[in-house]
Design a protein around this motif. Structure first.
Motif, mmCIF file in Angstrom:
data_model
loop_
_atom_site.group_PDB
_atom_site.id
_atom_site.type_symbol
_atom_site.label_atom_id
_atom_site.label_comp_id
_atom_site.label_asym_id
_atom_site.label_seq_id
_atom_site.Cartn_x
_atom_site.Cartn_y
_atom_site.Cartn_z
ATOM 1 N N ALA A 145 0.862 -1.183 0.000
ATOM 2 C CA ALA A 145 0.000 0.000 0.000
ATOM 3 C C ALA A 145 0.902 1.238 0.000
ATOM 4 N N LEU A 146 0.465 2.266 -0.720
ATOM 5 C CA LEU A 146 1.318 3.456 -0.821
ATOM 6 C C LEU A 146 1.468 4.165 0.521
ATOM 7 N N ARG A 147 0.507 3.992 1.401
ATOM 8 C CA ARG A 147 0.660 4.618 2.728
ATOM 9 C C ARG A 147 1.815 3.970 3.495
ATOM 10 N N GLN A 148 2.000 2.678 3.273
ATOM 11 C CA GLN A 148 3.137 2.008 3.911
ATOM 12 C C GLN A 148 4.451 2.516 3.317
ATOM 13 N N VAL A 149 4.454 2.663 1.994
ATOM 14 C CA VAL A 149 5.643 3.196 1.318
ATOM 15 C C VAL A 149 5.948 4.608 1.842
ATOM 16 N N PHE A 150 4.889 5.373 2.010
ATOM 17 C CA PHE A 150 5.014 6.749 2.516
ATOM 18 C C PHE A 150 5.764 6.754 3.856
ATOM 19 N N GLY A 151 5.305 5.937 4.779
ATOM 20 C CA GLY A 151 5.958 5.879 6.094
ATOM 21 C C GLY A 151 7.388 5.378 5.997
ATOM 22 N N GLU A 152 7.607 4.359 5.179
ATOM 23 C CA GLU A 152 8.952 3.766 5.063
ATOM 24 C C GLU A 152 9.947 4.740 4.428
ATOM 25 N N VAL A 153 9.526 5.347 3.337
ATOM 26 C CA VAL A 153 10.456 6.225 2.617
ATOM 27 C C VAL A 153 10.796 7.464 3.437
ATOM 28 N N LEU A 154 9.791 8.028 4.097
ATOM 29 C CA LEU A 154 10.079 9.199 4.931
ATOM 30 C C LEU A 154 11.049 8.836 6.051
ATOM 31 N N SER A 155 10.878 7.650 6.618
ATOM 32 C CA SER A 155 11.794 7.219 7.676
ATOM 33 C C SER A 155 13.219 7.130 7.145
ATOM 34 N N GLU A 156 13.367 6.570 5.947
ATOM 35 C CA GLU A 156 14.703 6.474 5.343
ATOM 36 C C GLU A 156 15.284 7.864 5.068
ATOM 37 N N LEU A 157 14.460 8.696 4.464
ATOM 38 C CA LEU A 157 14.947 10.030 4.077
ATOM 39 C C LEU A 157 15.339 10.852 5.301
ATOM 40 N N PRO B 273 1.241 9.075 -7.428
ATOM 41 C CA PRO B 273 1.923 7.872 -7.905
ATOM 42 C C PRO B 273 0.997 6.654 -7.947
ATOM 43 N N ALA B 274 1.405 5.675 -8.754
ATOM 44 C CA ALA B 274 0.548 4.503 -9.000
ATOM 45 C C ALA B 274 0.931 3.299 -8.164
ATOM 46 N N ASP B 275 2.208 3.135 -7.904
ATOM 47 C CA ASP B 275 2.621 1.929 -7.182
ATOM 48 C C ASP B 275 3.843 2.216 -6.328
ATOM 49 N N GLU B 276 4.321 1.156 -5.695
ATOM 50 C CA GLU B 276 5.412 1.290 -4.739
ATOM 51 C C GLU B 276 6.662 1.929 -5.349
ATOM 52 N N ALA B 277 7.089 1.392 -6.490
ATOM 53 C CA ALA B 277 8.330 1.894 -7.094
ATOM 54 C C ALA B 277 8.205 3.376 -7.426
ATOM 55 N N GLU B 278 7.059 3.740 -7.943
ATOM 56 C CA GLU B 278 6.878 5.131 -8.334
ATOM 57 C C GLU B 278 6.698 6.032 -7.108
ATOM 58 N N ALA B 279 5.958 5.541 -6.130
ATOM 59 C CA ALA B 279 5.714 6.349 -4.927
ATOM 60 C C ALA B 279 7.035 6.643 -4.215
ATOM 61 N N ARG B 280 7.863 5.641 -4.131
ATOM 62 C CA ARG B 280 9.164 5.809 -3.474
ATOM 63 C C ARG B 280 9.939 6.972 -4.112
ATOM 64 N N GLN B 281 10.023 6.957 -5.421
ATOM 65 C CA GLN B 281 10.794 8.001 -6.113
ATOM 66 C C GLN B 281 10.081 9.340 -6.104
ATOM 67 N N ALA B 282 8.757 9.289 -6.160
ATOM 68 C CA ALA B 282 8.000 10.555 -6.128
ATOM 69 C C ALA B 282 8.186 11.244 -4.776
ATOM 70 N N ILE B 283 8.201 10.463 -3.710
ATOM 71 C CA ILE B 283 8.379 11.048 -2.375
ATOM 72 C C ILE B 283 9.793 11.618 -2.244
ATOM 73 N N GLU B 284 10.765 10.892 -2.774
ATOM 74 C CA GLU B 284 12.145 11.409 -2.733
ATOM 75 C C GLU B 284 12.251 12.722 -3.495
ATOM 76 N N ALA B 285 11.608 12.768 -4.665
ATOM 77 C CA ALA B 285 11.654 14.002 -5.466
ATOM 78 C C ALA B 285 10.948 15.142 -4.739
ATOM 79 N N MET B 286 9.849 14.825 -4.104
ATOM 80 C CA MET B 286 9.085 15.842 -3.373
ATOM 81 C C MET B 286 9.919 16.457 -2.251
ATOM 82 N N VAL B 287 10.594 15.602 -1.505
ATOM 83 C CA VAL B 287 11.363 16.100 -0.359
ATOM 84 C C VAL B 287 12.593 16.878 -0.824
#
Lengths: 331, 290
Positions: A8-20, A141-155
């Motif tokens: 789920a993209l909400r899970q990706v959201f939490g994970e990627v922000l934690s990494e960033l 974003p549509a899926d995990e791979a895209e959400a991950r990169q979209a969040i990185e670009a956003m930040v």
């Protein structure tokens, strides 16, 4: 063709922000008391001192975020789309968008599938509202791979962003080699009969619809717009030239959302018929995901049905127009 | 440190000049607000000339104290103070409200250096100030954040959302000043034709802020010496945000504008301007003269 299940993209959201946050000391998460629903709880577990509970008070939360941005932080908002955009609109307009401050607004529970919460929580206007604000970049974003990169670009990109974060698990649409580019559309399929334009997690259903249509003799180009604003006008124009007929499919009201954005671009640069499939200027309701996608005609099979009939009618309209022109009448 | 009597006189003189500049600018622009800027003039003067640690020649100095005028419709008073403090030429005040001017009707941080936040939609500046103060805490910065609200502005729900959050985070680096001039734009009905009553009684406003966990003090908002003292001592609170309720008079300094809600955003005629400026002229002091 069934796609492999994905997060789920909400899970990706939490994970990627934690990494960033491990690499970027400026990053903060402001929560409107929904972290257990938006995925932001994953961030709190890793970075409790940078997780700021703002309570059930979205107007103030967006104002606080603006203030934090002026002193060098990158605040990310964790809230439902309906409240972040609906309740806090004036704070966003005046304090975030007008001064172009570096605030990242993540709208959770976007679109139709909001855990049976019904019409109060189903926000079908966030794209229309946020894309109408100058200075704001809008991502879906549509899926995990895209959400991950979209969040990185956003930040990593300065300025106000609005990010749609869907609740439900999304099948994997893109492979590991996928490269997200801010402001660029992604052509997922080529076909001469019609261009299907979509965004967010709906795109995966649209790709499946295109696969169904192919078996029925309708060849569709599929254009995915993970960046809704600034919109990739060139990609839209190219697709419109190639197919002459565009259908936009989205989990938003057909008034003002991506369909509106596409119609604006094409009416300016290459007018073709643009049809809009989405929430038909109405409100939602509670129900299972399957029942909602079926009733509001956003499942792959319903989209395929509707596109098939639009293509059939579209070509007969076109034929009518040709006849009318030959007869010297205004069609 | 208390002000010397000379220091007090200097501030009073500056505040009178601020009032004159407000009236001239609004008369020239044929638009803008009068009542609120005049009620806020002494407090803004005290802040910029005696309390805030700022560098007008370096408006983005990271360690500066921050100020947010949440009652953004009083912008012209802030502009006048900033100009007199040296942020930009006083002559530029005559461009107030003009197209292309840096001095927009409501403060625009993108237009004018020295503004720490855009404001004008009531209540929003207060939230932003909370964010600034919270950021200072997180970054271990030592600067202070001051924010001015109107008493009418305290009607906005966002003010109380923010008051709660500021208390939760123990923002003792934040000082709010409520310019309690007792009148809003059109106001709550009172007795008689066009009778008006204040948005809050003194007790109501005091109790609301105290109930939200703020350290509350009160001051005569036109006694610059007392205002300076209140602003300085409010900075010393520990563990909780501070609010100073400043008792003021809307339209202060011009007899026919005082306590009259019709002067909220009325433009003075030439005659009215002349009469007002005469009331605000510098008193002739003994031994003065060329």
């Amino acid at each position: 063709m069934a796609r492999p299940p994905g997060k789920a993209l909400r899970q990706v959201f939490g994970e990627v922000l934690s990494e960033l946050a491990g690499r970027d000391a400026r990053l903060l998460v402001l929560d409107g008391d929904v972290a257990s629903s938006t995925g932001a709880e994953l961030f709190e577990a890793q970075h409790p001192e940078r997780f700021l509970q703002m309570g059930i008070a979205e107007q103030n939360m967006l104002g606080v975020a603006a203030g934090l941005a002026t002193v060098g932080f990158v605040p990310v908002i964790s809230a439902f789309a309906c409240f972040a955009v609906g309740r806090a609109f004036d704070s966003i307009r005046v304090l975030v968008a007008q001064p172009a401050l570096n605030v990242k607004i993540a709208g959770g529970y976007v679109g139709l599938l909001t855990a049976s919460t019904g019409k109060t929580h189903q926000m079908f206007n966030d794209v229309a509202i946020m894309r109408s604000l100058a200075n704001v970049t809008v991502l879906a974003p549509a899926d995990e791979a895209e959400a991950r990169q979209a969040i990185e670009a956003m930040v990593s990109t300065d300025g106000p962003f609005y990010l749609q974060v869907a609740r439900e698990p999304s099948p994997q649409l893109f492979g590991p080699d996928y490269r997200f580019q801010l402001g660029r559309a992604v052509r997922l399929r080529d076909g001469a009969d019609v261009t299907l334009v979509s965004t967010g997690v709906e795109t995966t259903r649209v790709v499946e619809a295109a696969e169904m249509l192919a078996t029925r003799g309708v060849q569709a180009t599929v254009l995915h717009l993970p960046t809704i604003k600034p919109i990739d006008a060139d990609a839209l124009v190219d697709a419109a030239i190639a197919t002459g007929f565009v259908v936009v499919v989205e989990e938003q009201n057909v008034v003002g959302g991506l369909g509106g954005a596409v119609a604006e671009v094409l009416s300016d640069r290459h007018p073709v018929t643009v049809k809009r499939l989405g929430i038909a200027d109405t409100y939602g309701e509670s129900g299972s995901n399957e029942a909602l996608l079926d009733k509001y005609r956003l499942s792959a099979s319903r989209v395929a049905e509707d596109v098939e009939s639009l293509v059939a009618r579209g070509s007969s309209h076109a034929a009518d127009e040709v006849r009318a022109t030959k007869l010297g009448r205004v069609p | 440190m208390t002000l010397t009597s000379e220091g007090t006189r200097t501030l009073e003189q500056i505040a009178r000049q601020v009032r004159r500049e407000v009236l001239k600018a609004v008369a020239k622009a044929k638009a803008g607000h009068i009542g609120g800027p005049l009620s806020a003039a002494d407090i803004l003067t005290a802040l910029y000339f005696s309390v805030l640690n700022v560098r007008p020649e370096e408006p983005t100095w990271p360690e500066r104290d921050r100020f947010v005028l949440s009652k953004g419709h009083s912008s012209i008073a802030l502009y006048a103070v900033l100009a007199l403090r040296g942020y930009f030429p006083v002559a530029e005040l005559s461009t107030f409200d003009e197209i292309g001017s840096r001095l927009q009707g409501h403060p625009d941080m993108k237009a004018l250096p020295g503004l720490d936040m855009s404001s004008g939609a009531l209540g929003l500046g207060f939230s932003a100030a909370i964010g600034i103060a919270l950021g200072a805490k997180l970054a271990h910065d030592r600067f202070r954040t001051f924010v001015m609200l109107g008493d009418g502005e305290c009607n906005e729900g966002i003010v109380w959302e923010g008051a709660h959050v500021a208390q939760r985070y123990g923002l003792d680096n934040l000082v709010a000043i409520v310019d309690k001039n007792q009148l809003q734009q059109f106001n709550w009905r009172g007795d008689g034709p066009y009778g008006r009553r204040a948005p809050y009684t003194d007790a109501e406003l005091r109790q609301r802020w105290a109930a939200f966990g703020w350290s509350v003090s009160e001051v005569d908002g036109h006694d610059v010496e007392a205002v300076v003292a209140a602003l300085r001592s409010a900075r010393e609170g520990v563990g909780q945000p501070a609010v100073i309720i400043a008792h003021t008079v809307k339209g202060k300094g011009v007899s026919f504008m005082e306590n009259n809600f019709r002067w909220h955003s009325k433009v003075p005629t030439e005659e009215e301007l002349a009469a007002a400026l005469a009331e605000l002229a510098e008193p002739v002091t003994e031994g003065a003269g060329a």
